[in-house]
Write a protein that holds these residues in place. Structure first.
Motif, PDB file in Angstrom:
ATOM      1  N   PRO A 294       0.843  -1.205   0.000  1.00 43.20           N
ATOM      2  CA  PRO A 294       0.000   0.000   0.000  1.00 43.20           C
ATOM      3  C   PRO A 294       0.871   1.244   0.000  1.00 43.20           C
ATOM      4  CG  PRO A 294       0.061  -0.994   2.171  1.00 43.20           C
ATOM      5  CD  PRO A 294       0.831  -1.901   1.271  1.00 43.20           C
TER       6      PRO A 294
ATOM      7  N   THR B 194       2.005   5.143   1.332  1.00 38.89           N
ATOM      8  CA  THR B 194       2.057   5.745   2.669  1.00 38.89           C
ATOM      9  C   THR B 194       0.764   6.493   2.959  1.00 38.89           C
ATOM     10  OG1 THR B 194       3.226   7.602   1.658  1.00 38.89           O
ATOM     11  CG2 THR B 194       4.564   5.971   2.823  1.00 38.89           C
TER      12      THR B 194
ATOM     13  N   VAL C 282      -1.679   4.241   4.653  1.00 40.81           N
ATOM     14  CA  VAL C 282      -1.410   4.063   6.075  1.00 40.81           C
ATOM     15  C   VAL C 282      -1.886   5.280   6.851  1.00 40.81           C
ATOM     16  CG1 VAL C 282       0.383   3.690   7.798  1.00 40.81           C
ATOM     17  CG2 VAL C 282       0.547   2.557   5.569  1.00 40.81           C
ATOM     18  N   ASP C 283      -1.588   6.468   6.328  1.00 42.30           N
ATOM     19  CA  ASP C 283      -1.995   7.694   7.012  1.00 42.30           C
ATOM     20  C   ASP C 283      -3.508   7.746   7.212  1.00 42.30           C
ATOM     21  OD1 ASP C 283       0.599   8.456   7.134  1.00 42.30           O
ATOM     22  OD2 ASP C 283       0.524   9.769   5.366  1.00 42.30           O
TER      23      ASP C 283
ATOM     24  N   ILE D 139      -5.574   5.313   7.407  1.00 40.86           N
ATOM     25  CA  ILE D 139      -6.007   4.339   8.421  1.00 40.86           C
ATOM     26  C   ILE D 139      -5.757   4.902   9.819  1.00 40.86           C
ATOM     27  CG2 ILE D 139      -5.629   2.013   9.353  1.00 40.86           C
ATOM     28  CD1 ILE D 139      -4.716   1.213   6.484  1.00 40.86           C
ATOM     29  N   VAL D 140      -4.579   5.531  10.001  1.00 40.52           N
ATOM     30  CA  VAL D 140      -4.240   6.116  11.304  1.00 40.52           C
ATOM     31  C   VAL D 140      -5.272   7.183  11.677  1.00 40.52           C
ATOM     32  CG1 VAL D 140      -2.536   7.492  12.555  1.00 40.52           C
ATOM     33  CG2 VAL D 140      -1.778   5.641  11.047  1.00 40.52           C
TER      34      VAL D 140
END
Lengths: 688, 200
Positions: free
Chosen positions: A668, A670, A673-674, A676-677
Motif C-alpha cells: 500500500p 504511505t 497508512v496515514d 487508516i491512522v
C-alpha cells in the motif's frame, strides 16, 4: 423377385411400425416384433410364405448374438463362470426336464413321450432373453449373468439331446396316437367351421407345415439352429467312427480358437489396405458364417462355435469393430425371427383347444419359474436378481421348435402332441416380454436400494472414451489411467496399433467418428468423450453427433486453431482445448525465465497472457462467422484491430505499478497508512 | 557454527523497497543457505521431500517476508501445510525438528505505536505471530523473537533501509557463528536491539 421384394417390404414395414410403438408403450422391442408377426401372420399365409423356413433362416441371428455375447466375455470371466454354467445350467435343465416328464407320466403318456417332452420344455429362449437383457441393460447384473449361464448351457445341451432323442423312437405307438388324433382333429375342424372361412388355410399353415416341412427339415434339425441351411445334409462326420468324430470335433474347436487368435489381425490388416468400410463388414460376416459352417460340418452347434470365437476375440483390439459390424445383422435377423414366431402361431388350433393350451402354457411357465426360483435360492442369487432370473427364463424357446420337428421326424412324439406343444412354446415366448414388464414395474421398485448399488457395478464399460491415440490422446489416456479411471481408446491407424502392441498398450481398432463404433465402445454408459483425433473436420463432425445424441455426455474436444474453437463451440462443445496453446504458453514462460525474469514473475506473465488471449477469443467469437473466411469478415477484422490497440496500450502501462500483474502483492502507499491512522484516531475520539 | 537456512518469500519482489535490499545483502553472507521460495515454486508445487531434507540439514530456520494481512505470504502457508507432516515435524514419532530454531524477519507497514491496544492494529505485533510461534512449539522447536522493521513503507525516506539491512547481515552472521543471544532478545528485535554476544 417381385414377391421377394414384397415379402421384405411387408416384414420391414411391420417391424418399423410395431417396434417403436411397443418401445413407446414400454413393452420392449421383442414384444413389438412378436405383435408385428401376429398381425402379419394371415398376410403371409395368403401369400403362401413358408414361415417356418423363414424362421430357420432368421435363427442365424441367434448365432450372431452369441458371437456378440462372446465378444463381451473375456476368457478369464468365462472360466470364472464355470460353476454357474455347469451347476446352475445343468440343474435347471435336469430338474425342469424331470418335472415336465413326471407330469406327462401323470397324464398317462408313455415314458418315451414324457422324456422327449421334458427335454423340449426344459429349454428357454436365448433369442428373447438375451435380446431383452441387453436392451434393458440387465446383462451385467447377477441375475442377467446367471440367466446367461443357463442359456449357454442349454445351447450346448441341445447337441447331446439331438443324439439321444432318436433312441426314444417308438413308431408303432406314435402311429397309434396319430390315428386317434386324426379322428379327433376332424371334430375340431367341424367345430371351427363357424369360426371363419380361412380355417382351412390356418390348418395348412400350422399342421401341414409341421408334418411336411418339419419332417423334411428334421433330418438336419441340429444344424438348423445356426446354419439356416435347408439344402442337402452337410454333416461330414456322421459316417465316421466315434473316436474319429471326437477327433474332428476337437480339431474344429481348436481351429476356431487358433484362427480367432492368430488370423484375425493379419486378416484385418490386409483388409485395411482397401480403405473400404464395407469390407470390414464383409470380413466380419465371413468370419461368423464360416465358423457356423465349420461347426455344422462337424455336427456341432454353430452358436457354440461363434460364441467361442467371440470369447477368443474379446481381448482383441478389433473387438469393437467386429461388434459394430455384426450388430445390425443380428438385430435384423432376430427381429425377423421374433416376427416368424408371432406369425407361426396357429390361432385355429389355439382357439380349438384354448383352455388346454393356455393351461399347458401357464402350467409350464409356473413349473419353470418355481424350479428357477429354487435354484436361485440354492445358488445365493438375491433380491431383485432372484426375480429377474426366475421370470426371464420361465418360457420355452426356439430350440424347442427345432427339437419338436426333430422328434416328430424321428417318430418319438406324435404330431398331435407336438402341435400343441409348439403352440405352448410359442405362447410362452410371447408372454416373456410381459414377465419382463412385471419385473420392471413390480419387482424393481421393491428393490430400489439394491438397484442403486447394482447400477454402480454395471458401470464397467469405460467411464471415458478417448478418441484418437496420437500424441494428445496418449497423454490424456495415461493421465486418466493413472488416476484409476477405466478408458476405452479408439484409433483407426492399424500400423500404430501394431507398433504399440509390444508395449502392452490396449487400444481398440476403429474409426471413432462412426456412431455404431461409439455405440460398441459403450458411449451410452460413458461419462466422458475425449476427442483427440487429428482431422479438423472429423473432430467437428464427432462433436456435432455426440452433443446431439448424448446431451448428458461431457465432451472434451481438441481444437486445431482459434477458428476451430468457434466451430466447436457452435457445434455444442463447451470444453474445448487448443492443441498447442498450453505448450506454447509454457514455452513462452520458459523463454522469459531464460531472459532473466524471476520465475514467479514469468508465471504471472504466462497467466496474464492466457487471460488476455481467452478474452480476445471470447470477444471475437461474437463476430466470427464460420461461413465467411476470417479475412473477409469486416466486423471480425475490425474487432481484431481494436483488440490489438487495446493490448498495445496495456503493454505501455504494464511496467507501471498496480497493473493486473502484481495486484494484491503490491505494498500500500504511505497515504493509505496515514488514512487508516486518521480513521482510528477519529474513532477513538468519538468514544471519548 | 550453526547451519542457517533462509527462506525468502515475496511475491511482489520487483516492487519491494526493503525486503529486496535485505535479500540482496543476505546473498553475500557466506556459509548460509538461501531459498527464494517464489522462484523455486512459482506454481506452488512444493516438493515435500526436498524441503524436509533441507530442514534436517539445518539448525536455524529463518523466514524472511513482508507481513501480509497479519500473516505470511500465501506460499509460506502452503509450505507449512505440506512440509510439516505428522510423523516428521509433530505427532507420533514426529521429532525430526526437535531443538531447531524457528525465526522470522518481517517488515510491517504500520508504525510501532499502531501495534498497541490503542493503536489501529489494536494488538501487539507478537500477537499476530502466535500461529507461527505455536507451530514451532508443536514441532518442539524454539521460536526466536522476530527481527522486524515498522513503518517499512516510510523507511526509504527516513533513511531506515541501510541500518536495517546491515543489522540483518549482522543477525545472519551472528546466527551462523553462534554469537546470537536468544535469551537476551526482546519480544521484537530491531537493528538497534540486536542481542549479540560479546566476542570472547
Amino acid at each position: 423377385m417381385g414377391s421377394f421384394l414384397l415379402l421384405a417390404f411387408l416384414l420391414l414395414i411391420a417391424g418399423v411400425i410395431a417396434v417403436p410403438l411397443a418401445s413407446k408403450l414400454g413393452l420392449g422391442s421383442v414384444l413389438g416384433y412378436l405383435i408385428a408377426g401376429i398381425v402379419l401372420g394371415p398376410v403371409l399365409l395368403a401369400l403362401n410364405v413358408d414361415v417356418i423356413s423363414l424362421q430357420h433362416f432368421a435363427e442365424f441371428g441367434v448365432v450372431m448374438m452369441l458371437f456378440l455375447v462372446g465378444l463381451e466375455l473375456e476368457p478369464q470371466r468365462l472360466w470364472e463362470m464355470r460353476a454357474k454354467l455347469l451347476g446352475l445350467g445343468g440343474l435347471q435343465v435336469g430338474v425342469t426336464a424331470g418335472i415336465a416328464a413326471g407330469v406327462s407320466l401323470v397324464f398317462g403318456l408313455p415314458w418315451t413321450f414324457a422324456v422327449a417332452i421334458g427335454l423340449i420344455l426344459a429349454l428357454s429362449s436365448t433369442a428373447i432373453v438375451l435380446q431383452t437383457l441387453n436392451e434393458k441393460n440387465l446383462m451385467k447384473t447377477d441375475g442377467g449373468q446367471s440367466s446367461f449361464s443357463v442359456l449357454l448351457f442349454q445351447d450346448i445341451a441341445v447337441i447331446p439331446m439331438l443324439a439321444l432323442i432318436p433312441l426314444l423312437a417308438m413308431p408303432d405307438l406314435v402311429e397309434e396316437w396319430d390315428m386317434a388324433a386324426l379322428s379327433h382333429d376332424t371334430e375340431i375342424v367341424e367345430t371351427l367351421d363357424s369360426h371363419g372361412d380361412d380355417h382351412a388355410d390356418t390348418t395348412h399353415g400350422g399342421e401341414t407345415h409341421a408334418s411336411d416341412d418339419h419332417g423334411a427339415d428334421a433330418a438336419h434339425a441340429g444344424d438348423d439352429h445356426g446354419g439356416g441351411d435347408h439344402g442337402p445334409d452337410l454333416n461330414l462326420v456322421d459316417d465316421l467312427p466315434g473316436w474319429a468324430q471326437a477327433l474332428v470335433t476337437f480339431a474344429a474347436i481348436g481351429a476356431v480358437i487358433a484362427g480367432g487368435s492368430y488370423l484375425t489381425r493379419p486378416l484385418f490388416r490386409f483388409i485395411e489396405l482397401a480403405h473400404l468400410r464395407e469390407l470390414f463388414v464383409a470380413a466380419a460376416l465371413m468370419m461368423v458364417i464360416g465358423i457356423a459352417l465349420l461347426m455344422t460340418l462337424v455336427g456341432l452347434s454353430p452358436a457354440l462355435g461363434t460364441f467361442l470365437a467371440g470369447v477368443v476375440l474379446a481381448n482383441s483390439e478389433y473387438r469393437h469393430e467386429l461388434e459394430s459390424d455384426i450388430d445390425p445383422f443380428r438385430g435384423l435377423l432376430l427381429g425377423l425371427f421374433f416376427m416368424t414366431v408371432g406369425a407361426a402361431i396357429d390361432f385355429g388350433l389355439l382357439f380349438g383347444n384354448f383352455f388346454i393350451i393356455i393351461g399347458l402354457t401357464l402350467g409350464l411357465m409356473l413349473v419353470k419359474a418355481l424350479v428357477l426360483y429354487g435354484l436361485a435360492i440354492i445358488f445365493g442369487i438375491k433380491g431383485s436378481d432372484r426375480w429377474l432370473f426366475t421370470l426371464s427364463l420361465a418360457q420355452a424357446g426356439e430350440f424347442g421348435f427345432v427339437l419338436l420337428s426333430f422328434v416328430v421326424a424321428n417318430q418319438v412324439l406324435p404330431q398331435v402332441i407336438a402341435d400343441q406343444l409348439l403352440l405352448a412354446v410359442a405362447i410362452s415366448m410371447l408372454l416373456t416380454p410381459a414377465l419382463f414388464i412385471v419385473y420392471e414395474r413390480v419387482i424393481t421398485p421393491k428393490f430400489i436400494e439394491d438397484q442403486a448399488r447394482e447400477a454402480d457395478e454395471i458401470d464397467e464399460e469405460g467411464t471415458a472414451i478417448v478418441a484418437g491415440f496420437g500424441k494428445m490422446g496418449g497423454i490424456v489416456n495415461r493421465m486418466l489411467r493413472r488416476a484409476g479411471y477405466t478408458t476405452v481408446v479408439l484409433d483407426h491407424n492399424a500400423g500404430l496399433l501394431e507398433r504399440l502392441r509390444p508395449f502392452g498398450v490396449k487400444v481398440f481398432y476403429g474409426d471413432a467418428t462412426r456412431p455404431d463404433l461409439l455405440h460398441a465402445a459403450g458411449i451410452e454408459e460413458a461419462k466422458l468423450l475425449v476427442i483427440c483425433i487429428d482431422e479438423r473436420e472429423e473432430i467437428t463432425e464427432l462433436v456435432k453427433y455426440a452433443t446431439q445424441h448424448y446431451p448428458n455426455l461431457h465432451i472434451t474436444a481438441r481444437a486445431v486453431d482459434r477458428h476451430h474453437v468457434y466451430e466447436l463451440y457452435a457445434a455444442g462443445c463447451r470444453d474445448i482445448i487448443r492443441d498447442t496453446f498450453d505448450s506454447s504458453v509454457r514455452m513462452g514462460r520458459s523463454a522469459l525465465e531464460a531472459l532473466g525474469v524471476h520465475p514467479h514473475e514469468a508465471e504471472l506473465q504466462a497467466r496474464d497472457f492466457e487471460d488476455r488471449d481467452r478474452y480476445a477469443l471470447r470477444e471475437l467469437a461474437t463476430t466470427f462467422d464460420p461461413d465467411i473466411p476470417a479475412h473477409l469478415n469486416e466486423p471480425y477484422v475490425q474487432r481484431v484491430k481494436e483488440l490489438r490497440e487495446e493490448e498495445e496500450a496495456e503493454i505501455q502501462g504494464l511496467n507501471m505499478h498496480n497493473t493486473r500483474l502484481d495486484r494484491g502483492w503490491h505494498p500500500p502507499g504511505t497515504r493509505d497508512v496515514d488514512s487508516i491512522v486518521e480513521e482510528n484516531e477519529a474513532a477513538r475520539d468519538r468514544k471519548k | 557454527m550453526a547451519r542457517v537456512l533462509l527462506y525468502y518469500a515475496h511475491p511482489g519482489h520487483r516492487h519491494s523497497h526493503v525486503n529486496k535490499e535485505m535479500f540482496r545483502a543476505a546473498q553475500k553472507v557466506d556459509g548460509i543457505t538461501i531459498v527464494d521460495m517464489y522462484a523455486e515454486y512459482p506454481r506452488h508445487d512444493i516438493r515435500v521431500e526436498r524441503e524436509q531434507e533441507r530442514l534436517l540439514d539445518h539448525d536455524v530456520i529463518l523466514f524472511q517476508h513482508p507481513l501480509f494481512w497479519y500473516s505470511t505470504p500465501g506460499l509460506v502457508k502452503d509450505w507449512i501445510d505440506l512440509t510439516l507432516q505428522s510423523g516428521f515435524a509433530y505427532g507420533d514419532n514426529g521429532d525430526k525438528l526437535k531443538g531447531k530454531i524457528l525465526m522470522q524477519a518481517i517488515t510491517a507497514a504500520g508504525p510501532e505505536d499502531a501495534y498497541t491496544t490503542d493503536g489501529y492494529q489494536h494488538f501487539p505485533l507478537r500477537t499476530f505471530l502466535t500461529p507461527m510461534e505455536q507451530t514451532a512449539n508443536l514441532c518442539k522447536m524454539r521460536y526466536a523473537s522476530p527481527y522486524s522493521l515498522y513503518s517499512a513503507l516510510k523507511a526509504p525516506g527516513a533513511g531506515e533501509v541501510a541500518p536495517h539491512v546491515s543489522g540483518y547481515v549482522s543477525l545472519l552472521e551472528a546466527l551462523r557463528d553462534d554469537r546470537y543471544d536468544f535469551d537476551a532478545a526482546p519480544d521484537v528485535v530491531s537493528y538497534a536491539t540486536l542481542p549479540l554476544k560479546v566476542e570472547a
